[in-house]
Design an enzyme around this catalytic site. Structure first.
Site, PDB file in Angstrom:
ATOM      1  N   SER A   1      35.829  44.377  34.071  1.00 16.24           N
ATOM      2  CA  SER A   1      35.795  45.838  33.962  1.00 16.24           C
ATOM      3  C   SER A   1      37.157  46.473  34.204  1.00 16.24           C
ATOM      4  O   SER A   1      37.550  47.404  33.512  1.00 16.24           O
ATOM      5  CB  SER A   1      34.780  46.411  34.946  1.00 16.24           C
ATOM      6  OG  SER A   1      33.501  45.891  34.687  1.00 16.24           O
TER       7      SER A   1
ATOM      8  N   GLY B   1      37.443  31.711  37.715  1.00 16.80           N
ATOM      9  CA  GLY B   1      37.055  33.076  38.030  1.00 16.80           C
ATOM     10  C   GLY B   1      36.224  33.589  36.876  1.00 16.80           C
ATOM     11  O   GLY B   1      36.500  33.254  35.716  1.00 16.80           O
TER      12      GLY B   1
ATOM     13  N   THR C   1      33.079  43.079  37.829  1.00 21.65           N
ATOM     14  CA  THR C   1      34.276  42.425  38.289  1.00 21.65           C
ATOM     15  C   THR C   1      35.583  42.705  37.629  1.00 21.65           C
ATOM     16  O   THR C   1      35.654  43.189  36.519  1.00 21.65           O
ATOM     17  CB  THR C   1      34.095  40.921  38.310  1.00 21.65           C
ATOM     18  OG1 THR C   1      34.245  40.530  39.587  1.00 21.65           O
ATOM     19  CG2 THR C   1      34.843  40.164  37.365  1.00 21.65           C
TER      20      THR C   1
ATOM     21  N   LYS D   1      33.795  35.749  43.315  1.00 22.32           N
ATOM     22  CA  LYS D   1      33.735  35.387  41.905  1.00 22.32           C
ATOM     23  C   LYS D   1      34.813  34.400  41.499  1.00 22.32           C
ATOM     24  O   LYS D   1      35.038  34.178  40.321  1.00 22.32           O
ATOM     25  CB  LYS D   1      33.827  36.650  41.070  1.00 22.32           C
ATOM     26  CG  LYS D   1      32.756  37.656  41.436  1.00 22.32           C
ATOM     27  CD  LYS D   1      33.088  39.008  40.895  1.00 22.32           C
ATOM     28  CE  LYS D   1      32.378  40.076  41.679  1.00 22.32           C
ATOM     29  NZ  LYS D   1      32.895  41.382  41.410  1.00 22.32           N
TER      30      LYS D   1
END
Length: 179
Positions: free
Chosen positions: A132, A53, A7, A41
């Site tokens: 990420s 989140g 994510t 998410k």
């Protein structure tokens, strides 16, 4: 052990009533396989007054979100007290200590990063990004926040689009929640 990259999350607060968190939809297994492209998410919790989140292990993040909502109940919706309580438990509880995730939580007053190291961080700026592609999204949010009049939602969406164009673990299936 197969590693999941899961994510990019961005949160922006613009003024008193313009708060938004968004995330991409990609969950990647290892370095080459996209397992899911439309994961959600971000979500509203605690009577739709808090947005969260998460980045990291998806199942761990869901477990943390549930525990966080219980902490919000215990602390009558006080975001900072609930976040500190969650972080303390996360760090000290043997089972929780192994959870691998980061969470951003925001309400009308505060925006916080909550980690398993016991940290609860309120950013200096009115934006934050994790995951990420978090560094790419953070750089984009910084430029957009400081150099445009875009709304929080517009900044979140554009920051995620920019991150998706650079980071292989981020896609452009964007989901957004606003307060």
């Amino acid at each position: 052990m197969i590693e999941f990259h899961a994510t990019t999350i961005v949160a922006v607060k613009r003024g008193e009533n313009d708060i938004c968190i968004g995330g991409d939809g990609q969950v990647t297994m290892g370095e080459k396989t996209i397992m899911k492209s439309k994961a959600k998410k971000v979500r509203k919790i605690y009577k739709n007054s808090v947005i969260t989140g998460f980045a990291g292990s998806v199942s761990d993040a869901f477990a943390l979100t549930e525990k966080f909502e219980k902490k919000l109940d215990e602390h009558s919706g006080n975001l900072k007290k609930a976040a500190v309580s969650l972080a303390q438990n996360w760090r000290s509880d043997k089972a929780m200590r192994n959870l691998e995730a980061l969470m951003i939580a925001a309400d009308k007053e505060s925006m916080l990063l909550i980690s398993g190291n016991g940290e609860v961080i309120e950013p200096d700026q009115n934006f934050i990004a994790i995951g990420s592609g978090g560094n790419y999204a953070y750089a984009a949010a910084s430029a957009l926040f400081n150099n445009t009049q875009m709304s929080a939602e517009e900044i979140v969406r554009e920051s995620l689009r920019i991150a998706a164009s650079i980071c292989v673990y981020t896609n452009d299936n964007i989901s957004v929640e606003k307060l």
